[in-house]
Motif scaffolding. Sequence first.
Motif, PDB file in Angstrom:
ATOM      1  N   UNK A 246       0.814  -1.216   0.000  1.00  0.00           N
ATOM      2  CA  UNK A 246       0.000   0.000   0.000  1.00  0.00           C
ATOM      3  C   UNK A 246       0.848   1.266   0.000  1.00  0.00           C
ATOM      4  N   UNK A 247       2.139   1.111   0.241  1.00  0.00           N
ATOM      5  CA  UNK A 247       3.025   2.270   0.296  1.00  0.00           C
ATOM      6  C   UNK A 247       4.434   1.801  -0.071  1.00  0.00           C
ATOM      7  N   UNK A 248       5.416   2.665   0.102  1.00  0.00           N
ATOM      8  CA  UNK A 248       6.800   2.325  -0.226  1.00  0.00           C
ATOM      9  C   UNK A 248       7.711   3.179   0.638  1.00  0.00           C
ATOM     10  N   UNK A 266      13.739   3.600 -10.193  1.00  0.00           N
ATOM     11  CA  UNK A 266      13.603   2.809 -11.408  1.00  0.00           C
ATOM     12  C   UNK A 266      12.766   1.543 -11.232  1.00  0.00           C
ATOM     13  N   UNK A 267      12.921   0.852 -10.113  1.00  0.00           N
ATOM     14  CA  UNK A 267      12.307  -0.470  -9.957  1.00  0.00           C
ATOM     15  C   UNK A 267      10.887  -0.429  -9.402  1.00  0.00           C
ATOM     16  N   UNK A 268      10.453   0.724  -8.922  1.00  0.00           N
ATOM     17  CA  UNK A 268       9.076   0.868  -8.436  1.00  0.00           C
ATOM     18  C   UNK A 268       8.536   2.225  -8.870  1.00  0.00           C
ATOM     19  N   UNK A 269       7.221   2.367  -8.744  1.00  0.00           N
ATOM     20  CA  UNK A 269       6.552   3.665  -8.907  1.00  0.00           C
ATOM     21  C   UNK A 269       5.457   3.709  -7.855  1.00  0.00           C
ATOM     22  N   UNK A 270       4.588   4.704  -7.944  1.00  0.00           N
ATOM     23  CA  UNK A 270       3.481   4.783  -7.000  1.00  0.00           C
ATOM     24  C   UNK A 270       2.320   3.870  -7.384  1.00  0.00           C
TER      25      UNK A 270
END
Length: 353
Positions: A246-248, A266-270
Amino acid sequence: MSATIDKIAELLGDEASYLLEHRCQTIPKEMLHLPGPDFVDRVVALSDRPTAVLRNLQLLFNHGRLAGTGYLSILPVDQGIEHSAGASFAPNPIYFDPEAIVRLAIEAGCNAVASTLGVLGSVARKYAHKIPFILKINHNELLSYPNQYDQTLFADIKQAFDMGAIGVGATIYFGSPHCRRQIMEISQAFRRAHELGMVTILWCYLRNEAFKTKEADYHVAADLTGQANHLGVTLEADIIKQKLPETNGGYLALKFGKTHPLVYEKLTSDHPIDLTRYQVANCYLGRAGLINSGGPSDDNDLAQAVRTAVINKRAGGMGLILGRKAFQRPMEEGIAIIHAVQDVYLCPEVTIA
């Protein structure tokens, strides 16, 4: 378009295009070992798993409405131990009877039912040959006062084998003070399970009060849950169960551990599909299947379950393990929710992002 995709889009509401049309620009799908009818031959057969594990994993994939797809729909009911039987079954008292739990899994067309030693053992001779059993070997229990959050072994591997279970499940509370002991216990248990030919499923949950701040609950952060997954596959879990992210930015916010700027650049976004893909990446890029949990029951269970299934499938996950949203409702309603989830995995228009 098929009627199924129209129904899925209707349930997703305002998020339909956001979820169904998303193109992943982080970790490309070509890097993943994706679920499919040949997953055991293509991926698992290359590993050190004994032949009997391959047989039982294929048996798991070949059961229920999703048989032959490489995707999984599992009914888990072990909440009576941790959350209390009253809290779990008061909304629908028929599920105090273990037979009702197994019947729900069968009538809903699940690949397997996952539950406790007592639940599965009480009906094993009637049902172990009718639906794959997954015995959950450890649990937290909150009758001890004051409460403490730990996982205690309630069963051993030989008991699972003797009742005819095709697999075992366990939870590790990664990040907790008891984590190292749990890792050692489950490492030994999974080794023995593989020796006896059983599939291993690990609930890779985070548990530490420091992971929850005023800003966010980092128990469901993609970077921290991803690392929990990576620890789980290191223990040779065949399948990883994890909460939907749900978050990062848990490492950054909590200022501990080690990470890398590229994880966030690079490896994640929202986007929830990209966050879940990072969970898949930490499962050896899909060599171990990721199944996300369905979460607690509320008034919007059907839409929430379908949303979770769409995110999991499009991220490269292997399915859903959904319990309370089904068994805390009348059986027919529970079956309908499970079928709606399965329909996502059966729908060819819901593709890998």
